[in-house]
Design a protein around this motif. Structure first.
Motif, PDB file in Angstrom:
ATOM      1  N   UNK A  73      47.526  50.817  44.667  1.00 27.86           N
ATOM      2  CA  UNK A  73      47.720  49.509  44.125  1.00 27.86           C
ATOM      3  C   UNK A  73      47.409  49.845  42.319  1.00 27.86           C
ATOM      4  N   UNK A  74      46.836  50.584  41.907  1.00 23.23           N
ATOM      5  CA  UNK A  74      46.771  50.770  40.464  1.00 23.23           C
ATOM      6  C   UNK A  74      48.191  51.391  40.037  1.00 23.23           C
ATOM      7  N   UNK A  75      48.706  52.277  40.774  1.00 22.01           N
ATOM      8  CA  UNK A  75      50.016  52.818  40.402  1.00 22.01           C
ATOM      9  C   UNK A  75      51.225  51.792  40.443  1.00 22.01           C
ATOM     10  N   UNK A  76      50.927  50.901  41.570  1.00 21.16           N
ATOM     11  CA  UNK A  76      51.821  49.812  41.488  1.00 21.16           C
ATOM     12  C   UNK A  76      51.767  48.919  40.156  1.00 21.16           C
ATOM     13  N   UNK A  77      50.634  48.521  39.719  1.00 23.71           N
ATOM     14  CA  UNK A  77      50.320  47.656  38.689  1.00 23.71           C
ATOM     15  C   UNK A  77      50.960  48.566  37.526  1.00 23.71           C
ATOM     16  N   UNK A  78      50.852  49.733  37.377  1.00 18.17           N
ATOM     17  CA  UNK A  78      51.441  50.463  36.060  1.00 18.17           C
ATOM     18  C   UNK A  78      53.149  50.421  36.402  1.00 18.17           C
ATOM     19  N   UNK A  79      53.355  50.569  37.501  1.00 14.38           N
ATOM     20  CA  UNK A  79      54.937  50.347  37.681  1.00 14.38           C
ATOM     21  C   UNK A  79      55.466  49.380  37.425  1.00 14.38           C
ATOM     22  N   UNK A  80      54.879  48.260  37.781  1.00 12.13           N
ATOM     23  CA  UNK A  80      55.403  46.880  37.697  1.00 12.13           C
ATOM     24  C   UNK A  80      55.507  46.363  36.100  1.00 12.13           C
ATOM     25  N   UNK A  81      54.573  46.937  35.185  1.00 12.54           N
ATOM     26  CA  UNK A  81      54.366  46.734  33.695  1.00 12.54           C
ATOM     27  C   UNK A  81      55.333  47.790  33.292  1.00 12.54           C
ATOM     28  N   UNK A  82      55.610  48.906  33.666  1.00 14.70           N
ATOM     29  CA  UNK A  82      56.758  49.801  33.150  1.00 14.70           C
ATOM     30  C   UNK A  82      57.896  49.276  33.531  1.00 14.70           C
ATOM     31  N   UNK A  83      58.253  48.599  34.700  1.00 20.16           N
ATOM     32  CA  UNK A  83      59.698  47.899  34.806  1.00 20.16           C
ATOM     33  C   UNK A  83      59.767  46.862  33.706  1.00 20.16           C
ATOM     34  N   UNK A  84      58.774  45.893  33.621  1.00 25.88           N
ATOM     35  CA  UNK A  84      58.946  44.987  32.587  1.00 25.88           C
ATOM     36  C   UNK A  84      59.461  45.475  31.192  1.00 25.88           C
ATOM     37  N   UNK A  85      58.745  46.602  30.606  1.00 23.70           N
ATOM     38  CA  UNK A  85      58.808  47.178  29.456  1.00 23.70           C
ATOM     39  C   UNK A  85      60.293  47.536  29.412  1.00 23.70           C
TER      40      UNK A  85
END
Length: 825
Positions: A480-492
């Motif tokens: 779940x934490x990896x998913x959160x980081x992945x989502x933020x990376x996609x935004x950036x």
């Protein structure tokens, strides 16, 4: 005499009595300061000349937008250099102010005069301060002029953009007649140019062209192959998955658009780069080839996006609720619009490169705008919409009224603006509809994909999440934490990739975007505070590196130095904790300094924190200080058996705020350090593990006390685990009419084994008591005879007989059976 005056006199005496070496130091400092001021003065003079030169160039290139962009960048760079000169003088100015404060005010009339050395120093400091103030004022004036010039360039460019959009051209038959003549001439010129270039390439640059194309294909294939290997679940559509999850559809739509487009862009960019590097291109063909490659990438991008969103061939992967027939029509209309838009842009570049009349570009844009407007009108009358629950192969319905009205108004607006002569405005709007619209749709899909991936427990359900879970055994929380980081990376990634594209479509230049990026990352101003994102990022990186190094150093010290020194666990824990806090504190200071935060500016925060300590944070500070005392004095250490109030157990961890004690029931109790410092704490293993056990025993009072004492002592002497020095003792403590009370007092080398030793000792003593016949309690009570007279005995016998007869008669009546009736036989 004031203290400042006394200090001045003492300083003058010290300077007069100084050694020659000290006398030679002052001129060196003065020379350095003078050199710094001379350099600042020379730098400001040069900056003023450069500013005048930029101003003249702005007047000369008022109609050249590209040149104005470069001049704006030069003006902003010059402004930063001017401010840097001013900032470099501040430390010296602060030092002068501090020195003047130390010297104090000059003596008033009637007071003793100062020494000549102090008077001379005052004059030099005042002159130097005035010179620095003058240079700072000149720098501020030049900075203001540079800012005004930059703003003027921005205003000129805004006017050029407005004039280009609102410029009106008379649409007459003569216009088209002249354009037809110009088209014929441009076609012949284009044919000659391209033929000459191809002949030149075939004769002299065949190998170079082949190498450029080969290298470009290799770069594109490497990028595309790597993308498919890493992101294949997000790029390819699995045929067996009939109804994919919405997250899967979003991810496939986004990445199947971005990654192949990136590969196509890599091919186009590297092709142009290698052709230019290998001298394959010529000045008359380079712009046309560059635009042709860019247009092909743009067409490929919009086609991929339309295919990803509409999915004409498979309704299960469609992101919008439209029918199969409607999806095919919409894809065709969108692709036609992008073809028309790209062709117009490419043909306009050809006209500009070959020096064709402007009227030809106007006519091309006129027809392109009309065609795009007609395509929008056709799109408005398509009926692709499906209601909820309808199958993709069903007949579609009309657009919602708002969408229908928007499409009709936009299409009619483009056609009307073109017919009225506002071709530039129509062309700009048409380009934004096609290109900017595609970019915005991609960004929207990307944001939806990032939000879906970062949702709670969503990443673990994806193909990549399952693969990571199988490969590395990650827990749901980590996924779940990896998913959160992945989502933020996609935004950036979306912001970094697509926002510059939108700005370029709106008429901005690359230099503008670079200037904005520089300001965002280095010069975000909030009032008088300047924030540098680059500095903050560097501070975070340095802090992270310092934290990692600290953890590594902790493990190294603990596992190598302390372990080899055979230091006990408590000392190792204290050293490890101290090293950890010191390393983190040092990493924090380095990170703050790298971020550009002046630690002296935290004085106000420290004052507020001190006030808070006086009110609400005193307990926290008390625990913190108590933790430092515990780590330093070490009244107990990790692994000790302690008793603190009602809490008894083993110390498992000592931190600066609290201590963790694990009870014998495996319960962890968090005890604030101030409680341990201010209260009484018993430590069974403070200096060593030597300890005494006490066992209380009781036997019946009828036993011989000396025999019992001797038996117990004999058993104790033969018990394993008890120390012989000090010798165990059996104490006859007390006696009563019922019991004799004894107590065993023996010492153990390791008090932690006391429970097992006491249990074994009790069992051995009990066995010995039973073997020797030592009673633990009194014998059973004897039968006591009762004396009664003969008359009383006769009376009791008579009463018992009468009672027995009365009980016997009802029982005999119940047992008697009734006679059988003959009729029953």
């Amino acid at each position: 005499m004031p203290i400042s005056r006394l200090l001045s006199i003492l300083l003058a005496v010290f300077l007069l009595a100084a050694s020659p070496a000290g006398a030679q130091t002052a001129p060196t400092v003065a020379t350095d300061v003078g050199t710094q001021l001379d350099q600042a003065n020379a730098g400001l003079t040069t900056a003023g000349k450069q500013l005048d030169d930029i101003r003249k160039q702005v007047d000369a290139y008022e109609t050249d937008d590209n040149r104005l962009v470069d001049l704006k960048v030069e003006a902003e760079t010059l402004n930063r250099s001017i401010l840097a000169i001013s900032v470099a003088l501040r430390p010296r100015l602060d030092a002068i102010k501090a020195r003047q404060t130390e010297l104090g005010d000059p003596p008033a009339d009637g007071e003793p005069a100062e020494s000549a050395v102090v008077v001379e120093e005052r004059k030099k400091l005042s002159a130097e301060r005035n010179q620095i103030n003058a240079l700072t004022g000149e720098a501020e004036n030049l900075s203001i002029e540079a800012t005004k010039l930059s703003n003027r360039i921005t205003e000129i460019r805004r006017q050029l953009f407005s004039e280009a959009l609102l410029k009106r051209t008379e649409i007459t038959p003569d216009l088209f007649s002249d354009a037809a003549t110009a088209i014929d001439a441009e076609a012949r010129t284009l044919q000659r140019t391209v033929t000459a270039w191809l002949q030149f390439v075939w004769k002299f640059k065949r190998l170079q062209l082949l190498a450029a194309v080969s290298l470009s294909l290799m770069a594109a294939l490497v990028l595309l192959t790597g993308s498919y290997r890493l992101f294949s679940p997000y790029i390819t559509r699995v045929a067996q998955q009939e109804k994919p999850h919405y997250i899967t559809r979003l991810s496939v739509a986004f990445w199947s658009t971005v990654l192949p487009t990136a590969a196509a862009g890599a091919f186009a960019g590297t092709s142009y780069f290698f052709m230019d590097a290998f001298k394959v291109l010529r000045p008359d063909t380079a712009p046309m080839l560059a635009v042709a490659l860019a247009v092909m990438v743009g067409i490929f991008f919009v086609g991929q996006l339309a295919n990803a969103v509409l999915s004409p061939g498979d309704g299960n992967w469609r992101l919008v609720r439209v029918s199969d027939h409607g999806a095919r029509l919409l894809w065709l209309l969108i692709f036609s619009m992008v073809i028309v838009n790209g062709a117009d842009y490419f043909l306009g570049t050809i006209s500009e490169t070959l020096g064709s009349p402007v009227i030809l570009t106007v006519v091309k844009s006129f027809f392109a705008s009309i065609i795009i407007g007609l395509l929008l009108l056709v799109t408005a009358f398509v009926q692709p919409v499906l209601r909820r629950g309808e199958a993709p192969e069903s007949q579609g319905h009309q657009w919602p009224r708002s969408v229908f009205v928007l499409l009709v108004l936009t299409g009619l607006g483009l056609i009307l603006a073109s017919l009225l002569g506002y071709v530039g405005l129509a062309r700009f709007v048409a380009a934004q509809i096609v290109v900017t619209g595609a970019i915005l749709v991609t960004m929207y899909i990307g944001f939806l994909s990032g939000r879906a991936v970062s949702a709670n427990n969503a990443f673990g359900a994806t193909a990549v999440g399952k693969r990571l879970e199988e490969r590395f055994g990650l827990s749901p929380i980590v996924l779940d934490q990896i998913g959160l980081v992945s989502g933020l990376s996609i935004y950036l990634l979306i912001i970094v990739l697509f926002l510059p594209m939108i700005f370029l479509q709106w008429g901005f230049q690359i230099a503008d975007i670079e200037s904005w990026a520089y300001r965002i990352f280095t010069e975000i101003r909030i009032g008088s505070i300047t924030i540098s994102l680059v500095g903050i990022l560097a501070g975070i990186v340095l802090f992270a590196l310092g934290f990692i190094v600290t953890r590594w150093f902790q493990k190294w010290v603990d596992g190598n130095v302390l372990a080899r020194s055979q230091v006990d666990a408590g000392v190792r824990n204290s050293v490890r904790t101290a090293v950890g806090y010191a390393g983190v504190a040092l990493a924090g200071l380095i990170g703050i300094s790298a971020a550009g935060i002046n630690l002296s500016s935290l004085a106000l925060v420290a004052g507020a924190l001190s006030l808070g300590i006086g009110f609400g944070l005193q307990n926290i500070v008390s625990n913190f200080v108590s933790g430092l005392i515990l780590l330093a004095e070490r009244p107990f250490k990790v692994g000790d058996w302690v008793v603190a109030g009602t809490t008894e157990g083993f110390v498992r961890r000592i931190s600066v705020r609290a201590t963790e004690i694990e009870t014998f029931q495996r319960q962890t109790v968090i005890v604030p350090n101030s409680v341990l410092i201010n209260g009484q704490v018993g430590n069974w293993t403070h200096r060593n593990k030597l300890g005494r056990i006490d066992i209380a025993l009781s036997v019946h009072a009828g036993n011989d006390p000396r025999q019992v004492q001797e038996v117990i002592a004999d058993v104790v002497r033969g018990q394993q685990g008890l120390l012989r020095n000090p010798e165990p003792v059996v104490v006859f403590q007390a006696f009563s009419a019922a019991t004799l009370d004894f107590e065993i007092r023996a010492f153990l080398a390791d008090i932690l084994n006391g429970t097992a030793v006491k249990s074994e000792l009790r069992a051995a003593i009990l066995e010995r008591f039973r073997a020797d016949g030592i009673a633990m309690s009194g014998p059973a009570a004897p039968e006591v005879p009762v004396k009664i007279s003969p008359e009383g005995a006769l009376l009791l016998s008579t009463l018992l007989e009468q009672a027995t007869d009365k009980l016997a008669k009802p029982a005999a009546a119940r047992n008697r059976k009734p006679a059988q009736d003959p009729s029953d036989a």
